[in-house]
Write an enzyme that holds these catalytic residues in place. Structure first.
Site, PDB file in Angstrom:
ATOM      1  CE  LYS A 128     -11.843  -1.220  -5.720  1.00  0.00           C
ATOM      2  NZ  LYS A 128     -10.463  -0.661  -5.762  1.00  0.00           N
ATOM      3  CG  ASP A 160      -9.190  -0.339  -0.400  1.00  0.00           C
ATOM      4  OD1 ASP A 160      -8.747  -1.224   0.367  1.00  0.00           O
ATOM      5  OD2 ASP A 160      -8.615   0.008  -1.449  1.00  0.00           O
ATOM      6  CE  LYS A 194      -6.487   2.037   0.153  1.00  0.00           C
ATOM      7  NZ  LYS A 194      -5.459   2.204  -0.898  1.00  0.00           N
ATOM      8  CG  ASP A 231     -11.981   1.462  -3.458  1.00  0.00           C
ATOM      9  OD1 ASP A 231     -11.724   1.918  -4.586  1.00  0.00           O
ATOM     10  OD2 ASP A 231     -11.346   0.524  -2.941  1.00  0.00           O
ATOM     11  CG  ASP A 283      -4.360  -0.994  -0.543  1.00  0.00           C
ATOM     12  OD1 ASP A 283      -5.613  -0.983  -0.632  1.00  0.00           O
ATOM     13  OD2 ASP A 283      -3.667   0.039  -0.452  1.00  0.00           O
ATOM     14  CD  GLU A 318      -9.247  -3.106  -2.775  1.00  0.00           C
ATOM     15  OE1 GLU A 318      -8.009  -2.988  -2.687  1.00  0.00           O
ATOM     16  OE2 GLU A 318      -9.999  -2.176  -3.108  1.00  0.00           O
ATOM     17  NE  ARG A 342      -4.709  -5.009  -8.863  1.00  0.00           N
ATOM     18  CZ  ARG A 342      -3.562  -4.369  -9.056  1.00  0.00           C
ATOM     19  NH1 ARG A 342      -2.517  -5.000  -9.554  1.00  0.00           N
ATOM     20  NH2 ARG A 342      -3.465  -3.087  -8.764  1.00  0.00           N
TER      21      ARG A 342
HETATM   22  N1  BES Z   1      -8.901   1.811  -4.162  1.00  0.00           N
HETATM   23  C1  BES Z   1      -7.502   1.805  -4.339  1.00  0.00           C
HETATM   24  C2  BES Z   1      -7.051   2.742  -5.445  1.00  0.00           C
HETATM   25  C3  BES Z   1      -7.062   4.205  -5.121  1.00  0.00           C
HETATM   26  C4  BES Z   1      -6.129   4.739  -4.260  1.00  0.00           C
HETATM   27  C5  BES Z   1      -7.965   5.027  -5.738  1.00  0.00           C
HETATM   28  C6  BES Z   1      -6.137   6.088  -4.014  1.00  0.00           C
HETATM   29  C7  BES Z   1      -7.947   6.378  -5.503  1.00  0.00           C
HETATM   30  C8  BES Z   1      -7.040   6.914  -4.631  1.00  0.00           C
HETATM   31  C9  BES Z   1      -7.006   0.415  -4.697  1.00  0.00           C
HETATM   32  O1  BES Z   1      -7.690  -0.637  -4.116  1.00  0.00           O
HETATM   33  C10 BES Z   1      -5.609   0.331  -4.224  1.00  0.00           C
HETATM   34  O2  BES Z   1      -5.414   0.392  -3.044  1.00  0.00           O
HETATM   35  N2  BES Z   1      -4.666   0.179  -5.130  1.00  0.00           N
HETATM   36  C11 BES Z   1      -3.294   0.119  -4.797  1.00  0.00           C
HETATM   37  C12 BES Z   1      -2.648  -0.938  -5.642  1.00  0.00           C
HETATM   38  C13 BES Z   1      -1.231  -1.253  -5.239  1.00  0.00           C
HETATM   39  C14 BES Z   1      -1.211  -1.938  -3.903  1.00  0.00           C
HETATM   40  C15 BES Z   1      -0.619  -2.137  -6.288  1.00  0.00           C
HETATM   41  C16 BES Z   1      -2.672   1.477  -5.073  1.00  0.00           C
HETATM   42  O3  BES Z   1      -3.046   2.120  -6.053  1.00  0.00           O
HETATM   43  O4  BES Z   1      -1.856   1.921  -4.266  1.00  0.00           O
HETATM   44 ZN    ZN Z   2      -9.659  -0.259  -3.605  1.00  0.00          ZN
HETATM   45 MN    MN Z   3      -6.919  -1.108  -2.194  1.00  0.00          MN
END
Ligand code: BES
Ligand code: ZN
Ligand code: MN
Length: 496
Positions: free
Chosen positions: A266, A271, A278, A289, A348, A350, A352
């Protein structure tokens, strides 16, 4: 980019009292029992070491530096606490780190690390060698290229002897560790670079540098190429960014007859969450990210650097996730490269969306196995904290191989379930499925999403959201899981 020559390691038979070096490093247990090397120094110095032990607890990682011991050829002796007299892996790794942190500030250009001959649980000496070299190199890493005033205190230490009899298998372990350390350093630097420097184009340039240095085959797909292919999911994430997306495909093939191992990383260089923005707190950390991408480049660098007899293809979807007038909106439906449609309920989620198209693209290389590496979910951090990477796999033999490599590299993983029961959380009224599955089991439903694109392949997914970087005072990239990926690739190719 400023570049310190990394510390060099070598393996040589040495005696602790006769070694002419800036510093000999020996271990002491918590009960003040001396290791064999420490005992020899004590005898040579007529008990000077035992007397000095009054000032050392022997607790894991405690240190005491002695100068000019009588009867000892080295300028200094560094005593390092090992804790329990039957040390396990964490004690050894902490002792190596503690030694490195003292050596870093000394005016010594060489040292001999007598800790390497210890019996650590069930490990062979080659394990000690790998972790001594890698652990020291990790402790010596620094990132100050964005500071206007560079620190002038480059460590004086240039070489470290691991005092063992130089067998081929130990030399090989050392070579592996040194190349792995180069790969870890690359991954860390790419992670630590801010998102205004480390853009998708920067990652592509970094891949170009590797391709040039190691004569690798490289292909970088641009937006128009991906439009033609039908990567509607990946491109939906990149829509609102001023930075053009890149799909980086880097081949290291030193095992022509073998099917490749595909590593998909990834590469979200920042992000923001997109329209599902966020919150502001700690959002800066979303420059990390792209750590999955960094780990793929780092692992390829390591494998190429040691000329490993493996066939690996790295596939890196790289883009920014931004809000804006052209951004994807919650409820939008996109068509993936696989033909399956996705309702994007949260922009968010994204990672996947870019990985699924990259994984489908990797299918054309007929890989023996695909491993994707991604800072995918905050939920994984809640589940496993900052210690273990989340492991998901659709093939238990592959999972077991990864678990074994994780144990050897001490770059640990914990397997999570990938049962079909979780799939129903992704149901959508408007497309084939949705890109989120609600709060329960968030890291699992993210993996379930990816599983829908890997049905024809042996596949594993590493969620490194909790392990790729550290927050707080020691904020910085860890370079994980480069050591795991390298060890896995070597094991998988039948290398011990
Ligand atoms: N890059 C983030 C995951 C992340 C968040 C990694 C905080 C480390 C610390 C990912 O893209 C994300 O935002 N995931 C969301 C998914 C949700 C919207 C289903 C998450 O984990 O909140
Ligand atoms: Zn992300
Ligand atoms: Mn995200």
């Amino acid at each position: 980019m400023r570049y310190f020559r990394p510390v060099e390691f070598s393996i040589k038979t040495l005696s602790p009292e006769a070694a002419r070096t800036g510093c000999v490093v020996v271990g002491v247990f918590q009960d003040k029992k001396l290791t064999a090397a420490a005992r020899r120094l004590d005898q040579a110095s007529k008990g000077a070491l035992a007397r000095a032990l009054r000032d050392l607890s022997g607790k894991t990682g405690s240190t005491l530096l002695l100068h000019g011991l009588p009867g000892v050829a080295a300028e200094r002796v560094l005593l390092v606490g090992l804790g329990d007299s039957e040390p396990r892996e964490p004690a050894y790794l902490a002792a190596v780190r503690a030694a490195a942190n003292v050596l870093k500030d000394l005016d010594a250009k060489d040292a001999a690390l007598f800790l390497v001959d210890m019996k650590i649980a069930e490990r062979a000496v080659s394990w000690n060698v790998r972790h001594a070299a890698l652990g020291m190199r990790e402790a010596f890493y620094r990132f100050d290229q964005m500071k206007s005033q560079k620190k002038a205190d480059a460590p004086a230490l240039a070489s470290v002897v691991l005092p063992l009899s130089p067998k081929a298998e130990l030399q090989q372990a050392l070579k592996e560790a040194a190349a792995t350390a180069d790969g870890v350093a690359l991954a860390r630097t790419l992670g630590n670079l801010p998102a205004n420097i480390c853009t998708p184009a920067y990652l592509a340039d970094e891949a170009k540098k590797l391709a040039r240095e190691f004569k690798l085959e490289l292909e970088v797909l641009e937006r128009k190429d991906m439009e033609k292919l039908g990567m509607g999911s990946f491109l939906s994430v990149a829509r609102a960014s001023q930075q053009p997306p890149k799909l980086i495909v880097l081949h290291y093939n030193n095992a022509k007859s073998k099917k490749p191992l595909a590593l998909v990383g990834k590469g979200i260089t920042f992000d923001t969450g997109g329209i599902s923005l966020k919150p502001a707190g700690e959002m800066d950390e979303m420059k990390y990210d792209m750590s999955g991408a960094g780990s793929v480049l780092g692992a390829i660098r390591a494998l190429a650097g040691m000329k490993a007899p493996v066939n690996v293809v790295g596939v890196i979807p790289a883009c920014e996730n931004m809000p804006g007038g052209a951004a994807t909106k919650p409820g939008d439906v996109v068509t993936t490269l696989s033909g399956q449609t996705v309702e994007i309920l949260n922009t968010d989620a994204e990672g996947r969306l870019i990985l699924c198209d990259a994984i489908s693209y990797a299918e054309r290389f007929k890989p023996d196995a695909v491993i994707d590496i991604a800072t995918l979910t905050g939920a994984c951090v809640i589940a496993l904290g900052h210690v273990a990477t989340g492991l998901f796999a659709n093939d238990q033999r592959l999972a077991d191989e990864i678990r074994a490599a994780a144990d050897e590299s001490w770059d640990r993983v914990w397997q999570m379930p990938l049962w079909e029961d979780y799939q129903e959380q992704l149901r959508s009224n408007f497309a084939d499925f949705a890109n989120i599955g609600g709060r329960p089991g968030g890291s699992i439903t993210a993996a379930c999403f990816l599983a829908r694109f890997t049905r024809k392949m042996r596949w594993a997914h590493l969620d490194i959201a909790g392990t790729a970087w550290k927050s707080g005072r020691d904020k910085g990239s860890t370079g994980r899981p480069v050591p795991l990926l390298v060890r896995f690739a070597l094991r998988h190719a039948g290398k011990k």
